[in-house]
Design an enzyme around this catalytic site. Structure first.
Site, PDB file in Angstrom:
ATOM      1  N   SER A 111      40.964  42.536  41.433  1.00 36.09           N
ATOM      2  CA  SER A 111      41.638  41.625  40.504  1.00 36.09           C
ATOM      3  C   SER A 111      42.581  40.670  41.215  1.00 36.09           C
ATOM      4  CB  SER A 111      42.436  42.449  39.486  1.00 36.09           C
ATOM      5  OG  SER A 111      43.283  41.614  38.719  1.00 36.09           O
ATOM      6  N   TYR A 142      41.574  34.660  38.143  1.00 37.88           N
ATOM      7  CA  TYR A 142      42.167  34.066  36.946  1.00 37.88           C
ATOM      8  C   TYR A 142      42.568  32.645  37.325  1.00 37.88           C
ATOM      9  CZ  TYR A 142      42.551  38.269  34.021  1.00 37.88           C
ATOM     10  OH  TYR A 142      42.283  39.347  33.218  1.00 37.88           O
ATOM     11  N   THR A 168      37.187  35.374  35.224  1.00 38.32           N
ATOM     12  CA  THR A 168      37.392  35.994  33.901  1.00 38.32           C
ATOM     13  C   THR A 168      37.820  34.918  32.919  1.00 38.32           C
ATOM     14  OG1 THR A 168      37.915  38.109  34.892  1.00 38.32           O
ATOM     15  CG2 THR A 168      38.686  37.765  32.633  1.00 38.32           C
TER      16      THR A 168
HETATM   17  C1  FNR Z   1      41.509  45.409  32.790  1.00 37.65           C
HETATM   18  N1  FNR Z   1      40.548  44.411  32.797  1.00 37.65           N
HETATM   19  C2  FNR Z   1      40.716  43.326  33.626  1.00 37.65           C
HETATM   20  N2  FNR Z   1      39.743  42.378  33.714  1.00 37.65           N
HETATM   21  C3  FNR Z   1      39.872  41.347  34.557  1.00 37.65           C
HETATM   22  O1  FNR Z   1      38.979  40.518  34.614  1.00 37.65           O
HETATM   23  N3  FNR Z   1      40.965  41.248  35.354  1.00 37.65           N
HETATM   24  C4  FNR Z   1      41.974  42.141  35.338  1.00 37.65           C
HETATM   25  O2  FNR Z   1      42.935  42.030  36.077  1.00 37.65           O
HETATM   26  C5  FNR Z   1      41.872  43.214  34.427  1.00 37.65           C
HETATM   27  N4  FNR Z   1      42.857  44.130  34.338  1.00 37.65           N
HETATM   28  C6  FNR Z   1      42.678  45.247  33.573  1.00 37.65           C
HETATM   29  C7  FNR Z   1      43.649  46.240  33.583  1.00 37.65           C
HETATM   30  C8  FNR Z   1      43.444  47.407  32.858  1.00 37.65           C
HETATM   31  C9  FNR Z   1      44.503  48.471  32.875  1.00 37.65           C
HETATM   32  C10 FNR Z   1      42.262  47.581  32.108  1.00 37.65           C
HETATM   33  C11 FNR Z   1      42.005  48.848  31.330  1.00 37.65           C
HETATM   34  C12 FNR Z   1      41.311  46.592  32.076  1.00 37.65           C
HETATM   35  C13 FNR Z   1      39.305  44.572  32.019  1.00 37.65           C
HETATM   36  C14 FNR Z   1      38.253  45.342  32.825  1.00 37.65           C
HETATM   37  O3  FNR Z   1      37.777  44.588  33.903  1.00 37.65           O
HETATM   38  C15 FNR Z   1      37.027  45.734  31.969  1.00 37.65           C
HETATM   39  O4  FNR Z   1      36.523  44.589  31.318  1.00 37.65           O
HETATM   40  C16 FNR Z   1      37.302  46.810  30.931  1.00 37.65           C
HETATM   41  O5  FNR Z   1      38.291  47.711  31.357  1.00 37.65           O
HETATM   42  C17 FNR Z   1      35.997  47.585  30.669  1.00 37.65           C
HETATM   43  O6  FNR Z   1      36.153  48.509  29.677  1.00 37.65           O
HETATM   44  P1  FNR Z   1      36.389  50.094  29.919  1.00 37.65           P
HETATM   45  O7  FNR Z   1      35.356  50.613  30.899  1.00 37.65           O
HETATM   46  O8  FNR Z   1      37.792  50.242  30.404  1.00 37.65           O
HETATM   47  O9  FNR Z   1      36.204  50.638  28.530  1.00 37.65           O
HETATM   48  C1  LAC Z   2      44.689  43.207  31.404  1.00 38.51           C
HETATM   49  C2  LAC Z   2      44.709  41.924  32.166  1.00 38.51           C
HETATM   50  C3  LAC Z   2      45.565  41.917  33.337  1.00 38.51           C
HETATM   51  O1  LAC Z   2      43.701  43.477  30.735  1.00 38.51           O
HETATM   52  O2  LAC Z   2      43.442  41.483  32.480  1.00 38.51           O
HETATM   53  O3  LAC Z   2      45.720  43.908  31.382  1.00 38.51           O
END
Ligand code: FNR
Ligand code: LAC
Length: 375
Positions: A111, A142, A168
């Site tokens: 990320s 991002y 994203t």
């Molecule tokens: C995320 N996700 C996420 N996506 C992204 O593109 N950049 C990011 O920095 C983050 N940060 C992030 C933090 C946390 C704590 C979570 C739980 C999720 C989303 C992640 O990439 C993904 O799309 C989802 O978490 C998928 O779903 P499940 O497997 O957690 O149900």
């Molecule tokens: C999140 C962001 C950082 O889901 O993508 O917390």
């Protein structure tokens, strides 16, 4: 004895993180979704509703889980989803996750909001086996309001050896996350967004905000005016394949295809952005149809069992991304926990393939679904 499934990891992580108010707010941030968490729950429920069709008297004595994404060989069709602030789960943070991904023979998507610099994560994949397979870290971007900052991140990702760029697109504004608002979610002083540190961007949440510090950060920093036109600009910056994460309908998949995108991730951000958006598995078919073999399609959200992975592949995904269970493994046991999470999922997928008469990932199609679920 080690845990036997991914759900047990969540229970153990929850227990561990309930030790203090600070770590409880980390658990809520990791586990939570937007508003009433309807999409968060639906991501799982939709998998549970789909039935698989057992097949018998097929020679399944030799099974392979190996496959490829963007011509990069991976040992199983599971990538690690980009997730912010992994140092909140374990002091080794993203490095532990990267080492576990590398040991399992797969890709970690790092990320922008990592608490380890992308160059340090990329180094974990700097070894002969990963190089031979053509796989490495993928960098998740991002788009910041400051264009030069965004360009700088892309240039660094290329220089660090990232083997794809994942943009994203589902967070032009932060979803409304009630838990984080209630907890005044903040980063402790020692946890910083290392990719931004000393690069002119903001490596911490803004001071003096109440409610979610992350929401304040995102709303201050991310470019909510970024459009398809800017995808052309992004593609002009790099030869790397560009993946768009957060596509949820055929219309946007068609636009992605027109703009020369290499792959899309069907994602509702784990139910963290727009509550009451559909479960990802329920929109996968329309997006696979729109992609028409011109782009690869991956999916995430709610993958917790090997049967979920097989279902996603049966509906046409090339691979899945695994989110929260990785954080639970990390919180419970660092690198070893993440590796075990991946091993459990691999083993479950292997068993599921054997019982559905599948011997290779490429051979999986909708014929493994019970007839009323076939597409
Ligand atoms: C995320 N996700 C996420 N996506 C992204 O593109 N950049 C990011 O920095 C983050 N940060 C992030 C933090 C946390 C704590 C979570 C739980 C999720 C989303 C992640 O990439 C993904 O799309 C989802 O978490 C998928 O779903 P499940 O497997 O957690 O149900
Ligand atoms: C999140 C962001 C950082 O889901 O993508 O917390």
């Amino acid at each position: 004895m080690d845990f036997v499934n991914l759900l047990e990891y969540e229970t153990a992580a929850k227990e561990k993180l309930s030790a203090s108010a600070l770590s409880q707010s980390v658990y809520d941030y990791y586990a939570g979704g937007a508003a009433d968490e309807i999409t968060l729950k639906d991501n799982r429920r939709s998998y549970d509703r789909i039935q698989l069709k057992p097949r018998v008297l097929v020679d399944v004595s030799r099974r392979s889980l190996a496959t490829s994404v963007l011509d990069q060989q991976i040992a199983l069709p599971v990538l690690i989803a980009p997730m912010a602030f992994q140092a909140l789960a374990h002091s080794d943070g993203e490095l532990a996750t990267a080492r576990a991904a590398n040991a399992a023979g797969t890709i970690m998507i790092a990320s922008t909001l990592a608490t380890t610099a992308m160059e340090d994560i990329a180094k974990v994949f700097d070894n002969d086996l990963a190089k031979e397979s053509g796989r490495g870290m993928w960098f998740q971007l991002y788009a910041y309001k400051d264009r030069e900052l965004t360009r700088g991140l892309v240039e660094r990702a290329v220089a660090a050896g990232s083997s794809a760029l994942v943009l994203t697109v589902d967070a032009p504004v932060q979803g409304k996350r009630d838990r984080d608002m209630r907890n005044n979610f903040q980063l402790p002083a020692h946890v910083q967004i290392k990719n931004l540190l000393g690069k002119g961007g903001s490596a911490t949440f803004p001071d003096g905000e109440t409610g979610s510090g992350l929401a304040a950060y995102i709303n201050n920093e991310f470019d909510s005016s970024f459009t398809w036109k800017d995808i052309e600009w992004l593609c002009s910056l790099t030869e790397l394949p560009v993946v768009i994460k957060g596509v949820m309908c055929a219309e946007d998949a068609l636009l992605a295809k027109e703009h020369g995108v290499a792959a899309v991730v069907v994602s509702n951000h784990g139910g963290r952005q727009l509550d009451t958006a559909p479960a990802t598995i329920d929109v996968l078919t329309e997006i696979v149809d729109a992609a028409d073999d011109k782009m690869e399609v991956y999916i995430d959200g709610g993958i917790r069992r090997g049967t979920d992975v097989l279902k996603a592949l049966a509906y046409g995904a090339k691979a899945v991304l695994l989110g929260r269970p990785v954080l639970w493994g990390l919180a419970v046991d660092g690198e070893r926990g993440v590796k075990n999470v991946l091993d459990i999922l691999r083993n479950e997928l292997d068993i599921t393939m054997g019982l559905c008469g599948c011997t290779s990932i490429e051979g999986i199609n909708s014929s493994v679904l019970a007839s009323r679920f076939m597409v």
